[in-house]
Write a protein that holds these residues in place. Structure first.
Motif, short mmCIF file in Angstrom:
data_model
loop_
_atom_site.label_atom_id
_atom_site.label_comp_id
_atom_site.label_asym_id
_atom_site.label_seq_id
_atom_site.Cartn_x
_atom_site.Cartn_y
_atom_site.Cartn_z
N GLY A 134 0.97 -1.05 0.13
CA GLY A 134 -0.02 -0.37 -0.38
C GLY A 134 0.78 1.59 -0.23
N SER A 135 1.73 1.43 -0.59
CA SER A 135 2.88 2.64 -0.56
C SER A 135 2.14 3.48 -1.56
N SER A 136 1.42 3.32 -2.84
CA SER A 136 0.53 4.44 -3.11
C SER A 136 -0.12 5.09 -2.32
N THR A 180 0.83 -2.01 -8.89
CA THR A 180 -0.75 -1.98 -9.46
C THR A 180 -1.19 -2.42 -10.51
#
Ligand SMILES: Nc1ncnc2c1ncn2[C@@H]1O[C@H](COP(=O)(O)OP(=O)(O)OP(=O)(O)O)[C@@H](O)[C@H]1O
Ligand SMILES: N[C@@H](CCO)C(=O)O
Length: 313
Positions: free
Chosen positions: A103-105, A191
Motif C-alpha cells: 500500500g505504498s501509493s 498495481t
C-alpha cells in the motif's frame, strides 16, 4: 482562502501506516494497517518546491511537482478552494517498500492529503477530517481498501455509497492475538500491471464462494481466528494474477498446504500470513532475497506527529 493563508515557517510532520489489502477474498474492500510508516515533514517558505526523499524510492520517485505526495497535497488544497503555497519543502522518509503490495501509493496519497489539510487546520483527527481524507484518497486510488486502512488504522471494511457517491468505512474490533507476517520478495509488481491481468467477468460460483469467505473473514479477524485458513481463500483475483507473481503463488501454495492462512498482500507480490502465532518458515520456503517482516498491526491511522508555527511576537 488565498496564498497569504500560509505563514512562512509553518511546519507539520505527518506519519502514515502501510497496509495489506484484500486479505484473500476482500478484493477492493478489506484492508489491514501495518506497523510500517512513511513520514513527511512539510515546511512553508522560500519560492520553490523542494522535495528530499530518503529510503524506499529515493532513486526513483520524481522530486518535482510530479511527486505523488505533493500532487495529493495540491488535490486537498484545490478541494478546499485554496491556492497552493509557492514555496514548500517536503522531507520524506519512506519505510514502506514500493510496488510490493504493502500500500505504498495509498500511504503516499494519504500522507499528501493529510499534509495539505494539517497546514490549514489545527486538527485532522476529527470524524469529518478523516472522512474527507478517506474520500479523496479512495477516489485517487480508485478503490478504498489500502487508503481506508492508512487513514483509520486497524482492520477496515469499505464500500462505495451507491446513492450519494463517496466512500464509507467501518473498523470491526480486531481479535487481539492476530499477528500478520509478510514475506516480501525483491521483485516488484505495479498495481497497474496486476490489475491489467484481471478479466472483466467472473463466474457465479467464483463470486458466490468469495462472498461467503469474505463474510467468514470478518468472523476470523474479529472473534475466531481458527477459521482464518478457509476465510483467506479467494477465487476472484489471485489465480488470474498467478503468471504475474508466480514465485509468490508457489510460496502461497506451500504455506496453504501446511494449513497456514496465506494470501497475496494487495496486488502482490508480497505474501501475507495471518494467525495468532508466526508461521513456521524454513530457509527452503523462499530464496534469500525475500524479507520476512512482522510489523504488527497499526491500530491508528494517519496522524500529525508535530506542528509548529512561527512566533507572531
Ligand atoms: N512515498 C512515496 N512518494 C512518492 N511516490 C510514491 C511513494 N510511495 C509510492 N509511490 C509511487 O507509487 C508506486 C507504487 O504504487 P503501486 O500502486 O504500484 O504499488 P503499492 O501501492 O506499493 O502496492 P499495492 O497497491 O499492491 O499495495 C511507486 O512506484 C511510486 O511511483
Ligand atoms: N485491491 C487492490 C489492492 C492493490 O492496490 C488490488 O488487488 O488490485
Amino acid at each position: 482562502m488565498d496564498r497569504q493563508s500560509f505563514s512562512p515557517g509553518t511546519s507539520v510532520t505527518v506519519e502514515v501506516p502501510a497496509s495489506s489489502a484484500n486479505l484473500g477474498p476482500g478484493f477492493d474492500s478489506i484492508g489491514l494497517a501495518l506497523g510500517i510508516y512513511d513520514t513527511v515533514e512539510a515546511t512553508i517558505g522560500g519560492d520553490d518546491l523542494v522535495i528530499n526523499v530518503d529510503g524506499h524510492g529515493a532513486d526513483d520517485v520524481p522530486t518535482d511537482d510530479g511527486h505523488l505526495i505533493w500532487q495529493s497535497a495540491v488535490t486537498m488544497w484545490r478541494h478546499l478552494g485554496i491556492e497552493p503555497p509557492q514555496g514548500v519543502t517536503l522531507n520524506c522518509r519512506n519505510e514502506i517498500p514500493h510496488a510490493r503490495g504493502l500500500g505504498s501509493s495509498a500511504a503516499a496519497i494519504v500522507a499528501g492529503l493529510a499534509v495539505g489539510l494539517a497546514l490549514v487546520r489545527d486538527h485532522i483527527d476529527d470524524d469529518a477530517s478523516l472522512a474527507l481524507l478517506n474520500n479523496l484518497a479512495s477516489d485517487a486510488e480508485g478503490h478504498p481498501d489500502n487508503a481506508s486502512a492508512s487513514v483509520y488504522g486497524g482492520f477496515t471494511i469499505s464500500w462505495a455509497d451507491d446513492q450519494r457517491g463517496g466512500w464509507h468505512t467501518v473498523r470491526p474490533p480486531l481479535h487481539p492475538q492476530i499477528t500478520p507476517t509478510l514475506l516480501v520478495p525483491h521483485a516488484t509488481l505495479s498495481t497497474d500491471k496486476a490489475r491489467a491481468a484481471l478479466g472483466d467477468t467472473v463466474t457465479l460460483s467464483a463470486a458466490a464462494s468469495t462472498a461467503g469467505r469474505a463474510a467468514l473473514l470478518v468472523e476470523g479477524m474479529t472473534r475466531d481466528p481458527s477459521v482464518l485458513y478457509p476465510a483467506t481463500r479467494d477465487w476472484l483475483h489471485q489465480e488470474a494474477r498467478r503468471p504475474s507473481y508466480a514465485q509468490s503463488m508457489s510460496l502461497l501454495d506451500v504455506l496453504r498446504s501446511r494449513g497456514e492462512a496465506a494470501a497475496i498482500s494487495g496486488a502482490g507480490p508480497a505474501v501475507l500470513v495471518l494467525g495468532t502465532q508466526a508461521p513456521a518458515l524454513t530457509a527452503e520456503d523462499f530464496g534469500d532475497t525475500w524479507q520476512v517482516l512482522r510489523p504488527g498491526i497499526a491500530t491508528t491511522g494517519v496522524r500529525v506527529v508535530s506542528r509548529s508555527a512561527p512566533s507572531t511576537v
